[in-house]
Motif scaffolding. Structure first.
Motif, PDB file in Angstrom:
ATOM      1  N   ALA A  14      -9.089 -11.105 -31.903  1.00  0.00           N
ATOM      2  CA  ALA A  14     -10.157 -12.098 -31.860  1.00  0.00           C
ATOM      3  C   ALA A  14     -11.326 -11.535 -31.068  1.00  0.00           C
ATOM      4  O   ALA A  14     -11.135 -10.744 -30.138  1.00  0.00           O
ATOM      5  CB  ALA A  14      -9.648 -13.384 -31.218  1.00  0.00           C
ATOM      6  N   LEU A  15     -12.545 -11.931 -31.429  1.00  0.00           N
ATOM      7  CA  LEU A  15     -13.735 -11.527 -30.689  1.00  0.00           C
ATOM      8  C   LEU A  15     -13.972 -12.551 -29.588  1.00  0.00           C
ATOM      9  O   LEU A  15     -14.232 -13.722 -29.861  1.00  0.00           O
ATOM     10  CB  LEU A  15     -14.944 -11.449 -31.623  1.00  0.00           C
ATOM     11  N   LYS A  16     -13.855 -12.104 -28.341  1.00  0.00           N
ATOM     12  CA  LYS A  16     -13.973 -13.002 -27.197  1.00  0.00           C
ATOM     13  C   LYS A  16     -15.148 -12.606 -26.321  1.00  0.00           C
ATOM     14  O   LYS A  16     -15.417 -11.422 -26.118  1.00  0.00           O
ATOM     15  CB  LYS A  16     -12.692 -12.969 -26.354  1.00  0.00           C
ATOM     16  N   LEU A  17     -15.845 -13.610 -25.803  1.00  0.00           N
ATOM     17  CA  LEU A  17     -16.861 -13.374 -24.796  1.00  0.00           C
ATOM     18  C   LEU A  17     -16.181 -13.289 -23.438  1.00  0.00           C
ATOM     19  O   LEU A  17     -15.225 -14.005 -23.168  1.00  0.00           O
ATOM     20  CB  LEU A  17     -17.899 -14.506 -24.804  1.00  0.00           C
ATOM     21  N   GLU A  18     -16.674 -12.407 -22.596  1.00  0.00           N
ATOM     22  CA  GLU A  18     -16.070 -12.192 -21.288  1.00  0.00           C
ATOM     23  C   GLU A  18     -17.084 -12.468 -20.192  1.00  0.00           C
ATOM     24  O   GLU A  18     -18.292 -12.510 -20.439  1.00  0.00           O
ATOM     25  CB  GLU A  18     -15.556 -10.753 -21.185  1.00  0.00           C
ATOM     26  N   ASP A  19     -16.600 -12.662 -18.977  1.00  0.00           N
ATOM     27  CA  ASP A  19     -17.471 -13.012 -17.864  1.00  0.00           C
ATOM     28  C   ASP A  19     -18.574 -11.981 -17.633  1.00  0.00           C
ATOM     29  O   ASP A  19     -19.668 -12.332 -17.189  1.00  0.00           O
ATOM     30  CB  ASP A  19     -16.648 -13.163 -16.578  1.00  0.00           C
ATOM     31  N   ARG A  20     -18.318 -10.727 -17.958  1.00  0.00           N
ATOM     32  CA  ARG A  20     -19.318  -9.670 -17.760  1.00  0.00           C
ATOM     33  C   ARG A  20     -20.595  -9.960 -18.528  1.00  0.00           C
ATOM     34  O   ARG A  20     -21.695  -9.578 -18.125  1.00  0.00           O
ATOM     35  CB  ARG A  20     -18.712  -8.325 -18.209  1.00  0.00           C
ATOM     36  N   MET A  21     -20.459 -10.686 -19.626  1.00  0.00           N
ATOM     37  CA  MET A  21     -21.626 -10.989 -20.448  1.00  0.00           C
ATOM     38  C   MET A  21     -22.630 -11.878 -19.721  1.00  0.00           C
ATOM     39  O   MET A  21     -23.819 -11.862 -20.018  1.00  0.00           O
ATOM     40  CB  MET A  21     -21.106 -11.635 -21.717  1.00  0.00           C
ATOM     41  N   LEU A  22     -22.159 -12.650 -18.730  1.00  0.00           N
ATOM     42  CA  LEU A  22     -23.046 -13.540 -17.988  1.00  0.00           C
ATOM     43  C   LEU A  22     -24.058 -12.774 -17.145  1.00  0.00           C
ATOM     44  O   LEU A  22     -25.100 -13.322 -16.775  1.00  0.00           O
ATOM     45  CB  LEU A  22     -22.226 -14.474 -17.088  1.00  0.00           C
ATOM     46  N   THR A  23     -23.748 -11.537 -16.811  1.00  0.00           N
ATOM     47  CA  THR A  23     -24.634 -10.752 -15.954  1.00  0.00           C
ATOM     48  C   THR A  23     -25.275  -9.581 -16.681  1.00  0.00           C
ATOM     49  O   THR A  23     -26.060  -8.840 -16.085  1.00  0.00           O
ATOM     50  CB  THR A  23     -23.861 -10.217 -14.727  1.00  0.00           C
ATOM     51  N   HIS A  24     -24.925  -9.393 -17.968  1.00  0.00           N
ATOM     52  CA  HIS A  24     -25.507  -8.316 -18.767  1.00  0.00           C
ATOM     53  C   HIS A  24     -26.369  -8.923 -19.872  1.00  0.00           C
ATOM     54  O   HIS A  24     -26.296 -10.116 -20.145  1.00  0.00           O
ATOM     55  CB  HIS A  24     -24.408  -7.429 -19.358  1.00  0.00           C
ATOM     56  N   ASN A  25     -27.158  -8.086 -20.512  1.00  0.00           N
ATOM     57  CA  ASN A  25     -28.120  -8.567 -21.513  1.00  0.00           C
ATOM     58  C   ASN A  25     -27.628  -8.319 -22.932  1.00  0.00           C
ATOM     59  O   ASN A  25     -26.998  -7.297 -23.222  1.00  0.00           O
ATOM     60  CB  ASN A  25     -29.471  -7.877 -21.309  1.00  0.00           C
ATOM     61  N   THR A  26     -27.946  -9.262 -23.807  1.00  0.00           N
ATOM     62  CA  THR A  26     -27.500  -9.229 -25.198  1.00  0.00           C
ATOM     63  C   THR A  26     -28.703  -9.264 -26.129  1.00  0.00           C
ATOM     64  O   THR A  26     -29.633 -10.035 -25.917  1.00  0.00           O
ATOM     65  CB  THR A  26     -26.593 -10.443 -25.501  1.00  0.00           C
ATOM     66  N   LEU A  27     -28.663  -8.427 -27.169  1.00  0.00           N
ATOM     67  CA  LEU A  27     -29.709  -8.403 -28.193  1.00  0.00           C
ATOM     68  C   LEU A  27     -29.090  -8.776 -29.526  1.00  0.00           C
ATOM     69  O   LEU A  27     -28.088  -8.193 -29.940  1.00  0.00           O
ATOM     70  CB  LEU A  27     -30.338  -7.012 -28.278  1.00  0.00           C
ATOM     71  N   ILE A  28     -29.667  -9.782 -30.195  1.00  0.00           N
ATOM     72  CA  ILE A  28     -29.215 -10.217 -31.513  1.00  0.00           C
ATOM     73  C   ILE A  28     -30.346  -9.985 -32.505  1.00  0.00           C
ATOM     74  O   ILE A  28     -31.420 -10.566 -32.373  1.00  0.00           O
ATOM     75  CB  ILE A  28     -28.834 -11.710 -31.516  1.00  0.00           C
ATOM     76  N   LEU A  29     -30.111  -9.121 -33.501  1.00  0.00           N
ATOM     77  CA  LEU A  29     -31.120  -8.805 -34.500  1.00  0.00           C
ATOM     78  C   LEU A  29     -30.595  -9.127 -35.893  1.00  0.00           C
ATOM     79  O   LEU A  29     -29.404  -8.959 -36.166  1.00  0.00           O
ATOM     80  CB  LEU A  29     -31.495  -7.317 -34.455  1.00  0.00           C
ATOM     81  N   GLY A  30     -31.472  -9.551 -36.765  1.00  0.00           N
ATOM     82  CA  GLY A  30     -31.077  -9.788 -38.141  1.00  0.00           C
ATOM     83  C   GLY A  30     -32.174 -10.539 -38.875  1.00  0.00           C
ATOM     84  O   GLY A  30     -33.012 -11.202 -38.275  1.00  0.00           O
ATOM     85  N   GLU A  31     -32.156 -10.414 -40.184  1.00  0.00           N
ATOM     86  CA  GLU A  31     -33.141 -11.106 -40.997  1.00  0.00           C
ATOM     87  C   GLU A  31     -32.809 -12.595 -41.081  1.00  0.00           C
ATOM     88  O   GLU A  31     -31.746 -13.042 -40.633  1.00  0.00           O
ATOM     89  CB  GLU A  31     -33.186 -10.473 -42.394  1.00  0.00           C
ATOM     90  N   GLU A  32     -33.709 -13.355 -41.650  1.00  0.00           N
ATOM     91  CA  GLU A  32     -33.515 -14.797 -41.795  1.00  0.00           C
ATOM     92  C   GLU A  32     -32.226 -15.073 -42.571  1.00  0.00           C
ATOM     93  O   GLU A  32     -31.952 -14.449 -43.595  1.00  0.00           O
ATOM     94  CB  GLU A  32     -34.708 -15.418 -42.526  1.00  0.00           C
ATOM     95  N   GLY A  33     -31.428 -15.987 -42.050  1.00  0.00           N
ATOM     96  CA  GLY A  33     -30.178 -16.345 -42.712  1.00  0.00           C
ATOM     97  C   GLY A  33     -29.002 -15.480 -42.344  1.00  0.00           C
ATOM     98  O   GLY A  33     -27.906 -15.642 -42.892  1.00  0.00           O
ATOM     99  N   SER A  34     -29.176 -14.578 -41.370  1.00  0.00           N
ATOM    100  CA  SER A  34     -28.078 -13.674 -41.008  1.00  0.00           C
ATOM    101  C   SER A  34     -27.092 -14.308 -40.035  1.00  0.00           C
ATOM    102  O   SER A  34     -26.009 -13.765 -39.808  1.00  0.00           O
ATOM    103  CB  SER A  34     -28.636 -12.384 -40.399  1.00  0.00           C
ATOM    104  N   GLY A  35     -27.466 -15.433 -39.432  1.00  0.00           N
ATOM    105  CA  GLY A  35     -26.554 -16.099 -38.510  1.00  0.00           C
ATOM    106  C   GLY A  35     -26.901 -15.909 -37.046  1.00  0.00           C
ATOM    107  O   GLY A  35     -26.063 -16.138 -36.167  1.00  0.00           O
ATOM    108  N   LYS A  36     -28.128 -15.516 -36.754  1.00  0.00           N
ATOM    109  CA  LYS A  36     -28.538 -15.278 -35.366  1.00  0.00           C
ATOM    110  C   LYS A  36     -28.427 -16.543 -34.513  1.00  0.00           C
ATOM    111  O   LYS A  36     -27.929 -16.508 -33.384  1.00  0.00           O
ATOM    112  CB  LYS A  36     -29.986 -14.770 -35.311  1.00  0.00           C
TER     113      LYS A  36
END
Length: 244
Positions: A14-36
């Motif tokens: 399973a893809l899980k979010l972890e506590d480290r993500m709260l202090t690190h930066n995330t980039l989400i890229l995609g065209e319209e309709g990709s699920g961003k």
């Protein structure tokens, strides 16, 4: 804790979010309709469950009735940015109470002059936010208007990204700006959805991705002499349907 957001397509995990993500930066890229937006909402839910207040900036400057229902939960507090005393007072009250904030923003409020810091940049870099809040920057459809003002935003994002306690998530359509390797170093977690423009992220598999499928890159937590290793996988994000 809503930390399970999907699954890896190359393993049974399973893809899980972890506590480290709260202090690190995330980039989400995609065209319209990709699920961003769906992915961003999943991350927002995790941050909320971690008892961290969120500031979600919608650069499409949406009216409240245009905001997707998935954001209109008990934590939804809508406000529209403008340079007025009324806004300052209302926004200060939300921040003082550590409320989750959904702020509609017109990118025109950013400065397009390097030597001038806009009031918008000053507002989002105030210390009370840096100390407590997790940021979401969602440019949505204002690509032209946004990137003409991007210098002011990027300058101050770079300056306060190293000061804040929590991280940020940035959502955008593919753009050559994000091909900059120095900019990429700001982000530990990258999700790249469908991208058919050959000038950006020219990878054949990205051109055929379906909604909610992303090419996922994560900078590992293991220290190295230079930069942490990057692991890459294909993932599918579960569609978030809010409970009524």
């Amino acid at each position: 804790m809503r930390n399970v957001i999907g699954k890896y397509l190359d393993t049974i995990d399973a893809l899980k979010l972890e506590d480290r993500m709260l202090t690190h930066n995330t980039l989400i890229l995609g065209e319209e309709g990709s699920g961003k937006t769906n992915l961003a909402c999943r991350i927002r839910n995790f941050v909320i469950d971690s008892n961290v207040p969120t500031l979600y900036m919608d650069f499409a400057n949406s009216h409240e009735d245009e905001v997707e229902l998935r954001y209109k939960d008990e934590h939804f507090n809508y406000i529209r940015f403008d340079e007025s005393e009324a806004f300052d007072k209302a926004f200060a009250k939300l921040v003082a109470d550590k409320k989750h904030i959904y702020m509609a923003v017109d990118p025109k409020f950013f400065s397009n002059k390097r030597e001038k810091k806009s009031k918008l940049s000053k507002v989002i870099s105030q210390q009370a936010l840096l100390d407590d809040y997790y940021y979401f920057f969602h440019d949505i459809e204002n690509l032209n208007g946004f990137y003409t003002k991007f210098e002011d935003f990027l300058l101050y994002m770079l300056s306060f990204a190293n000061l804040q306690k929590h991280g940020l998530t940035f959502l955008a359509q593919p753009h050559q700006t994000f091909e900059n390797p120095h900019l990429k170093l700001l982000f530990s977690f990258l999700y790249v959805g469908k991208c058919s423009n050959a000038n950006y992220f020219n990878t054949a598999i990205l051109k055929t991705l379906k909604k909610n499928k992303f090419y996922y890159q994560c900078r590992t937590a293991y220290p190295t002499l230079l930069f942490n290793d990057i692991k890459s996988s294909m993932v599918k994000i579960d569609e978030y349907v809010p409970e009524l």
